[in-house]
Design a protein around this motif. Structure first.
Motif, PDB file in Angstrom:
ATOM      1  N   UNK A 120       8.899   0.551   4.472  1.00  0.00           N
ATOM      2  CA  UNK A 120      10.026   0.026   3.694  1.00  0.00           C
ATOM      3  C   UNK A 120      10.588   1.045   2.705  1.00  0.00           C
ATOM      4  N   UNK A 121       9.719   1.901   2.168  1.00  0.00           N
ATOM      5  CA  UNK A 121      10.116   2.819   1.098  1.00  0.00           C
ATOM      6  C   UNK A 121       9.525   4.192   1.372  1.00  0.00           C
ATOM      7  N   UNK A 122      10.346   5.233   1.233  1.00  0.00           N
ATOM      8  CA  UNK A 122       9.869   6.616   1.284  1.00  0.00           C
ATOM      9  C   UNK A 122       9.518   7.033  -0.133  1.00  0.00           C
ATOM     10  N   UNK A 123       8.225   7.224  -0.394  1.00  0.00           N
ATOM     11  CA  UNK A 123       7.770   7.528  -1.751  1.00  0.00           C
ATOM     12  C   UNK A 123       7.952   8.986  -2.120  1.00  0.00           C
ATOM     13  N   UNK A 124       8.224   9.244  -3.406  1.00  0.00           N
ATOM     14  CA  UNK A 124       8.405  10.593  -3.999  1.00  0.00           C
ATOM     15  C   UNK A 124       8.625  11.660  -2.928  1.00  0.00           C
ATOM     16  N   UNK A 125       9.845  11.717  -2.410  1.00  0.00           N
ATOM     17  CA  UNK A 125      10.114  12.389  -1.131  1.00  0.00           C
ATOM     18  C   UNK A 125       9.839  13.887  -1.135  1.00  0.00           C
ATOM     19  N   UNK A 126       9.995  14.590  -2.243  1.00  0.00           N
ATOM     20  CA  UNK A 126       9.770  16.047  -2.215  1.00  0.00           C
ATOM     21  C   UNK A 126       8.348  16.418  -2.587  1.00  0.00           C
ATOM     22  N   UNK A 127       7.592  15.496  -3.176  1.00  0.00           N
ATOM     23  CA  UNK A 127       6.224  15.789  -3.583  1.00  0.00           C
ATOM     24  C   UNK A 127       6.100  16.745  -4.745  1.00  0.00           C
ATOM     25  N   UNK A 128       7.191  17.037  -5.419  1.00  0.00           N
ATOM     26  CA  UNK A 128       7.142  18.047  -6.477  1.00  0.00           C
ATOM     27  C   UNK A 128       6.390  17.549  -7.700  1.00  0.00           C
TER      28      UNK A 128
ATOM     29  N   UNK B  33       1.025   6.960  10.516  1.00  0.00           N
ATOM     30  CA  UNK B  33       0.677   6.342   9.239  1.00  0.00           C
ATOM     31  C   UNK B  33      -0.821   6.100   9.162  1.00  0.00           C
ATOM     32  N   UNK B  34      -1.349   6.201   7.959  1.00  0.00           N
ATOM     33  CA  UNK B  34      -2.788   6.120   7.727  1.00  0.00           C
ATOM     34  C   UNK B  34      -3.271   4.671   7.622  1.00  0.00           C
ATOM     35  N   UNK B  35      -2.837   3.839   8.565  1.00  0.00           N
ATOM     36  CA  UNK B  35      -3.248   2.432   8.595  1.00  0.00           C
ATOM     37  C   UNK B  35      -2.826   1.863   9.936  1.00  0.00           C
ATOM     38  N   UNK B  36      -3.619   0.958  10.461  1.00  0.00           N
ATOM     39  CA  UNK B  36      -3.298   0.377  11.768  1.00  0.00           C
ATOM     40  C   UNK B  36      -2.068  -0.527  11.668  1.00  0.00           C
ATOM     41  N   UNK B  37      -1.396  -0.690  12.805  1.00  0.00           N
ATOM     42  CA  UNK B  37      -0.239  -1.584  12.842  1.00  0.00           C
ATOM     43  C   UNK B  37      -0.624  -2.999  12.434  1.00  0.00           C
ATOM     44  N   UNK B  38      -1.824  -3.412  12.802  1.00  0.00           N
ATOM     45  CA  UNK B  38      -2.274  -4.768  12.467  1.00  0.00           C
ATOM     46  C   UNK B  38      -2.339  -4.970  10.956  1.00  0.00           C
ATOM     47  N   UNK B  39      -2.896  -3.995  10.237  1.00  0.00           N
ATOM     48  CA  UNK B  39      -2.992  -4.125   8.786  1.00  0.00           C
ATOM     49  C   UNK B  39      -1.640  -3.919   8.123  1.00  0.00           C
ATOM     50  N   UNK B  40      -0.843  -3.006   8.650  1.00  0.00           N
ATOM     51  CA  UNK B  40       0.491  -2.797   8.085  1.00  0.00           C
ATOM     52  C   UNK B  40       1.314  -4.084   8.157  1.00  0.00           C
ATOM     53  N   UNK B  41       1.136  -4.829   9.249  1.00  0.00           N
ATOM     54  CA  UNK B  41       1.891  -6.065   9.429  1.00  0.00           C
ATOM     55  C   UNK B  41       1.491  -7.136   8.418  1.00  0.00           C
ATOM     56  N   UNK B  42       0.322  -7.015   7.807  1.00  0.00           N
ATOM     57  CA  UNK B  42      -0.128  -8.004   6.823  1.00  0.00           C
ATOM     58  C   UNK B  42       0.458  -7.747   5.432  1.00  0.00           C
TER      59      UNK B  42
ATOM     60  N   UNK C  48       0.852  -1.183   0.000  1.00  0.00           N
ATOM     61  CA  UNK C  48       0.000   0.000   0.000  1.00  0.00           C
ATOM     62  C   UNK C  48       0.888   1.232   0.000  1.00  0.00           C
ATOM     63  N   UNK C  49       0.428   2.283  -0.689  1.00  0.00           N
ATOM     64  CA  UNK C  49       1.052   3.590  -0.527  1.00  0.00           C
ATOM     65  C   UNK C  49       0.291   4.286   0.595  1.00  0.00           C
ATOM     66  N   UNK C  50       0.893   4.286   1.760  1.00  0.00           N
ATOM     67  CA  UNK C  50       0.242   4.784   2.971  1.00  0.00           C
ATOM     68  C   UNK C  50       0.583   6.255   3.158  1.00  0.00           C
ATOM     69  N   UNK C  51      -0.438   7.060   3.420  1.00  0.00           N
ATOM     70  CA  UNK C  51      -0.212   8.478   3.670  1.00  0.00           C
ATOM     71  C   UNK C  51       0.535   8.685   4.988  1.00  0.00           C
TER      72      UNK C  51
ATOM     73  N   UNK D  29       4.193   7.956   1.899  1.00  0.00           N
ATOM     74  CA  UNK D  29       4.331   9.187   1.118  1.00  0.00           C
ATOM     75  C   UNK D  29       3.549  10.324   1.764  1.00  0.00           C
ATOM     76  N   UNK D  30       4.061  11.529   1.554  1.00  0.00           N
ATOM     77  CA  UNK D  30       3.356  12.736   1.975  1.00  0.00           C
ATOM     78  C   UNK D  30       2.507  13.216   0.809  1.00  0.00           C
ATOM     79  N   UNK D  31       1.196  13.397   1.049  1.00  0.00           N
ATOM     80  CA  UNK D  31       0.297  13.895   0.008  1.00  0.00           C
ATOM     81  C   UNK D  31      -0.463  15.150   0.432  1.00  0.00           C
TER      82      UNK D  31
END
Length: 339
Positions: A230-238, A188-197, A178-181, A204-206
């Motif tokens: 695991x991954x920092x998405x499009x870090x500057x948001x430009x 993070x825009x998701x519970x630890x339980x779901x993130x663990x799945x 998932x690309x989590x906000x 990413x910052x949106x």
């Protein structure tokens, strides 16, 4: 080539070329008509020259359908195939050849234009060994982000599509992601339980992209430090030419990425190409690991990886530090997911 095949390929090429949404939607409408119209009727209308009398069929789409029905390669398809082809530079080629998958892409579950099955079929055709399905989380309502209930449903669908792919004899796997906000406070825009799945989490910052420098830095580092990210998405948001990059302490952010083993995404979208060159070189100097991802929202955009590969080569990113050059078991060992 059936009319459906021809229209799907035209849509793929239009998306690859960044054609206007209006033009693409015209072919998507025509595809819907073809899928719901008896082939005998299509053939009768093609012979009579009345395909464009069907609601949703125009002159260009009708000619593509007629050509396919007649066993001819549609001229429109041949032209767009040639015009939209993405050339791979010599310096990008070693990176592209080394990539085994794509860790950031979207489907019709959120704001993408193709279903998971179609994205997977295209990834297989491109020679990938895996893809990570990373639709948006619920916070991004404009992108029809997934709440936890819809994500659970998607995980079930991914399992079913993987079963079908295996039965068809393909050595390919869709990984759950998932690309989590990243929320304003760094949560993070998701519970630890779901993130663990999930197998892979892109954070990413949106929103609130113009936050004050110190606050944005703290927000990003909080997410980077999460054991689930695991991954920092499009870090500057430009958005090149439209939206400037966010202001943050890049030294601090990339030092955190290196410390916590969070990859810096090299986002391949032509309007992003994020991070910019100076920040990408800084991330290399900090010893970060990377992923080269398309952030694709349609099948044709899966071919944009070469753009990120070119940027990686230009900025001398070590290929062995690009995590999606790793086979799936090594990728999952890195993310901490079960193989």
């Amino acid at each position: 080539m059936t009319p459906e095949d021809a229209l799907l390929r035209v849509i793929h090429c239009l998306d690859r070329s960044r054609a206007s949404g209006f033009k693409t939607k015209a072919f998507v409408r025509a595809l819907d008509v073809v899928r719901t119209t008896d082939r005998d009727e299509l053939e009768r209308r093609a012979d009579a020259g009345t395909l464009d009398e069907l609601d949703g069929i125009g002159a260009s789409t009708g000619q593509v359908i007629a050509d396919a029905l007649a066993g001819r390669e549609p001229a429109y398809l041949a032209d767009i195939e040639s015009a939209s082809r993405i050339e791979v530079s010599d310096r990008a080629r070693p990176y592209l050849d080394a990539l085994r998958g794509d860790c950031h892409l979207h489907s019709t579950w959120s704001d993408g234009g193709a279903p998971i099955e179609q994205m997977a079929a295209t990834a297989i055709a491109l020679g990938h060994e895996y893809m990570v399905q990373t639709d948006h989380s619920a916070r991004l309502t404009i992108a029809h982000g997934l709440n936890e209930e819809r994500l659970a449903e998607q995980l079930d669908q991914i399992a079913e599509v993987n079963r079908q792919i295996t039965e068809a004899g393909h050595d390919f796997r869709i990984l759950a992601g998932m690309e989590v906000d990243i929320l304003v406070d760094g949560a993070l825009d998701l519970s630890d339980e779901m993130l663990a799945r999930l197998d892979v989490v892109v954070a990413s910052v949106h929103s609130k992209l113009r936050m004050e420098r110190r606050e944005m830095t703290e927000r990003m580092v909080m997410a980077i430090a999460s054991p689930h990210v695991d991954i920092l998405g499009h870090c500057t948001g430009r958005m090149i030419g439209k939206r400037p990059p966010s202001d943050f302490d890049a030294d601090y952010v990339f030092a955190a990425c290196a410390t916590y083993g969070t990859a810096v995404e090299i986002n391949c979208r032509p309007e992003r190409l994020d991070p910019p060159r100076d920040l990408l070189r800084l991330a290399v100097d900090h010893g970060c690991v990377f992923t080269i991802d398309t952030d694709a929202h349609a099948t044709g955009q899966l071919e944009w990886q070469s753009l990120g590969c070119d940027r990686a080569a230009e900025c001398e990113v070590p290929i062995d530090r690009v995590m999606n050059t790793k086979p799936v078991d090594e990728l999952l060992a890195w993310t901490g997911a079960a193989a």
